[in-house]
Design an enzyme around this catalytic site. Structure first.
Site, PDB file in Angstrom:
ATOM      1  CD1 TRP A   1      36.712  24.125  28.460  1.00  0.00           C
ATOM      2  CD2 TRP A   1      34.824  22.954  28.015  1.00  0.00           C
ATOM      3  NE1 TRP A   1      35.879  24.876  28.599  1.00  0.00           N
ATOM      4  CE2 TRP A   1      34.599  24.294  28.439  1.00  0.00           C
ATOM      5  CE3 TRP A   1      33.766  22.116  27.742  1.00  0.00           C
ATOM      6  CZ2 TRP A   1      33.247  24.786  28.450  1.00  0.00           C
ATOM      7  CZ3 TRP A   1      32.638  22.561  27.769  1.00  0.00           C
ATOM      8  CH2 TRP A   1      32.217  24.034  28.091  1.00  0.00           C
TER       9      TRP A   1
ATOM     10  CE1 TYR B   1      42.117  27.313  34.841  1.00  0.00           C
ATOM     11  CE2 TYR B   1      40.839  25.238  34.387  1.00  0.00           C
ATOM     12  CZ  TYR B   1      41.331  26.630  34.139  1.00  0.00           C
ATOM     13  OH  TYR B   1      40.386  27.301  33.463  1.00  0.00           O
TER      14      TYR B   1
ATOM     15  CG  ASN C   1      29.471  21.210  33.668  1.00  0.00           C
ATOM     16  OD1 ASN C   1      30.280  20.328  33.266  1.00  0.00           O
ATOM     17  ND2 ASN C   1      29.648  22.559  34.234  1.00  0.00           N
ATOM     18  CD  GLU C   2      33.346  22.393  36.154  1.00  0.00           C
ATOM     19  OE1 GLU C   2      33.012  23.551  36.654  1.00  0.00           O
ATOM     20  OE2 GLU C   2      34.213  22.020  35.485  1.00  0.00           O
TER      21      GLU C   2
ATOM     22  CG  ASN D   1      34.022  18.673  33.714  1.00  0.00           C
ATOM     23  OD1 ASN D   1      33.766  17.888  32.966  1.00  0.00           O
ATOM     24  ND2 ASN D   1      33.343  19.727  34.107  1.00  0.00           N
TER      25      ASN D   1
END
Length: 525
Positions: free
Chosen positions: A502, A428, A368-369, A422
């Site tokens: 999320w 953001y 993840n990321e 994501n």
């Protein structure tokens, strides 16, 4: 003088400071001890202690002797106590748990509180000298492999790991029984097996089910039960029961997920194992309450982020029909060291072998990321090794990873069988309406690459309102607008194989201070 506090398991020592804010919650050693006595009638048996989970490193001692260590905070693990236990005598078990950062144990960092403690259940397993293997990554020792599935017939290969601790070769019977959801027997096989002295063996039995009833997600989560018994004549030596779901699936770059030949709109939520005031020390009732709420949303899938969750969670996924993305805790950083590689490969083996038989799991998440930090060629080699390991262990499922938004075209985008992003357009960065054009550009550039959405969302706090809602204000009004606009764009793009919000619930992030206040995040639905 040390003062001991009586606690019940599951337990975490961060139930308060892990939520208080300031990123200063306790990370260090915590000790547990228990005085006990095994009944004399069990003399001559084998003993294993099973932990469903302890974060992050656990050292086990019995009467002051170090039995072993487990490095990893989420998978189940076991220790062989056979040479340490003395039935009929009072003994003391001690466990040291450490939740500090360790450079060889994944994850090194993540956007959540790293709670400490024995936060899941502990059990003592007692077996005879010959039994179904329990020390294979704490797996059930049974692997149900679907070889062929049609309307008329399902063909299975049942792999069973056996062990014989005696000094003589033994002849035993191995029986496989499969029952339907109504508990009626639908198939059975039995064969004689020879167990060499002092070692393990692998047995394979083919079995068929006529007119199979398929596991079909939330449309029809039909479950069989497979029971494997090891017999010494008429005496039962060991028995293990596992879930069995029969299904076929694939992910198409144009149509998304196809389950049993039909399109399955895969949308749902991500979920952390977190309840305020409890940390990770959840009961089965806590887990069921969470997923009952997920079901009320109408969700068809769950991403279990960012780590393996409690055994009962996978049972609930099977029972409730949620197509599941299960993943290892490889988050943000992939240091190119042998020790870290060895640890993360071990955690992947635990995840796959412990949960191999759960039909709800379609996807193994490998990271993840990790593009959050610079990924060099040695780190990519580690990730490629995880892909090879997952495929060799379980070729019947797909691998995936959650890429930090808008990284399409980079090496990390092509690491796994399929990929997901994501993305936080309108939270953001940029605006909500920028999501659709971005997705179409990625689709146009890589038309053969199946990709989905692993995270999207906007934060909000209960009671925070705005007459003129805008990104970043944590108002319920903006969150509503965000989801309405995001969903309209996603449902128009069937090539997206997944759509995961999320996050389903607020969760502890002791370093954050937003929305509802310090110590948690409110990036929820």
């Amino acid at each position: 003088m040390v003062e001991w506090q009586a606690v019940d398991l599951p337990h975490t020592w961060n139930a308060r400071d892990g939520y208080s804010g300031g990123n200063d919650y306790f990370r260090g050693d915590g000790w547990y001890r228990k005085t006990f006595r095994v009944d004399q009638s069990l003399a001559g048996r084998r003993f294993y202690i099973h932990f469903d989970g302890a974060n992050l490193i656990a050292d086990l001692y019995l009467d002051g002797r170090h039995v072993g260590q487990h490095r990893g905070g989420y998978g189940a693990f076991r220790f062989d106590l056979s040479e340490y236990l003395r039935p009929g005598e009072t003994q003391q078990l001690a466990v040291k748990v450490n939740n500090e950062r360790h450079t060889d144990v994944a994850p090194l960092s993540a956007d959540y509180t790293f709670f400490g403690g024995i936060y899941r259940d502990v059990k003592l397993l007692v077996t005879g000298r010959e039994h179904i293997e329990v020390m294979d990554c704490a797996s059930p020792g049974i692997f149900l492999q679907q070889k062929n599935l049609s309307e008329r017939l399902a063909r299975l290969q049942v792999q069973v790991k056996l062990v014989n601790h005696s000094t003589e070769t033994l002849e035993r019977q191995l029986r496989i029984e499969i029952a339907g959801a109504d508990d009626r027997l639908v198939a059975h096989r039995e064969q004689t097996v020879v167990l060499p002295a002092g070692c393990g063996s692998m047995e394979s039995i083919a079995i068929e089910i006529e007119n199979p009833h398929r596991w079909d997600g939330i449309r029809d989560p039909y479950l069989y039960a497979a029971t494997v018994s090891l017999l010494d004549g008429d005496s039962l030596a060991d028995r293990v029961r596992q879930p069995l779901g029969l299904r076929e699936f694939r992910v198409d770059a144009d149509k998304g997920l196809l389950l049993n030949g039909r399109h399955y709109d895969l949308f749902g939520v991500s979920r952390h194992q977190d309840v305020e005031g409890k940390g990770w020390a959840l009961t089965e009732a806590d887990h069921r309450r969470d997923f009952d709420m997920v079901g009320e949303l109408g969700a068809s899938a769950v991403r279990l982020a960012h780590y393996p969750q409690a055994p009962c969670v996978y049972d609930l996924m099977d029972e409730m029909g949620f197509v599941t993305w299960a993943e290892i805790p490889l988050v943000n950083e992939v240091p190119p060291t042998e020790a870290f590689e060895r640890n993360v490969r071990g955690q992947l083996l635990e995840l796959i072998r412990q949960n191999y038989n759960h039909p709800s799991i379609f996807f193994w998440g490998l990271c993840n990321e990790v593009s959050f930090s610079e990924i060099g060629k040695d780190s990519l080699r580690i990730l490629s090794g995880l892909q090879e390991l997952a495929r060799s262990e379980d070729p019947g499922r797909l691998t995936t990873n959650a890429v930090l938004g808008r990284c399409d075209g980079e090496d990390i985008w092509f690491l796994t069988d399929i990929v997901a992003e994501n993305v936080y357009f309108g939270w953001y960065y940029d605006s909500v309406e920028d999501f659709g054009p971005w997705a179409d550009r990625a689709r146009g550039t890589y038309p053969q690459r199946a990709f989905g959405i692993s995270e999207y969302g906007a934060g909000a706090g209960i009671g925070i309102h705005a007459e003129e809602p805008r990104a970043g204000d944590h108002s319920e009004e903006y969150q509503n607008l965000y989801h309405e606009r995001s969903w309209l764009q996603m449902r128009q793009r069937p090539y997206l194989w997944s759509k995961f919000i999320w996050n389903m619930f607020d969760f502890a992030v002791d370093g954050r201070d937003e929305g509802r206040g310090p110590g948690s995040t409110t990036r929820a639905w």
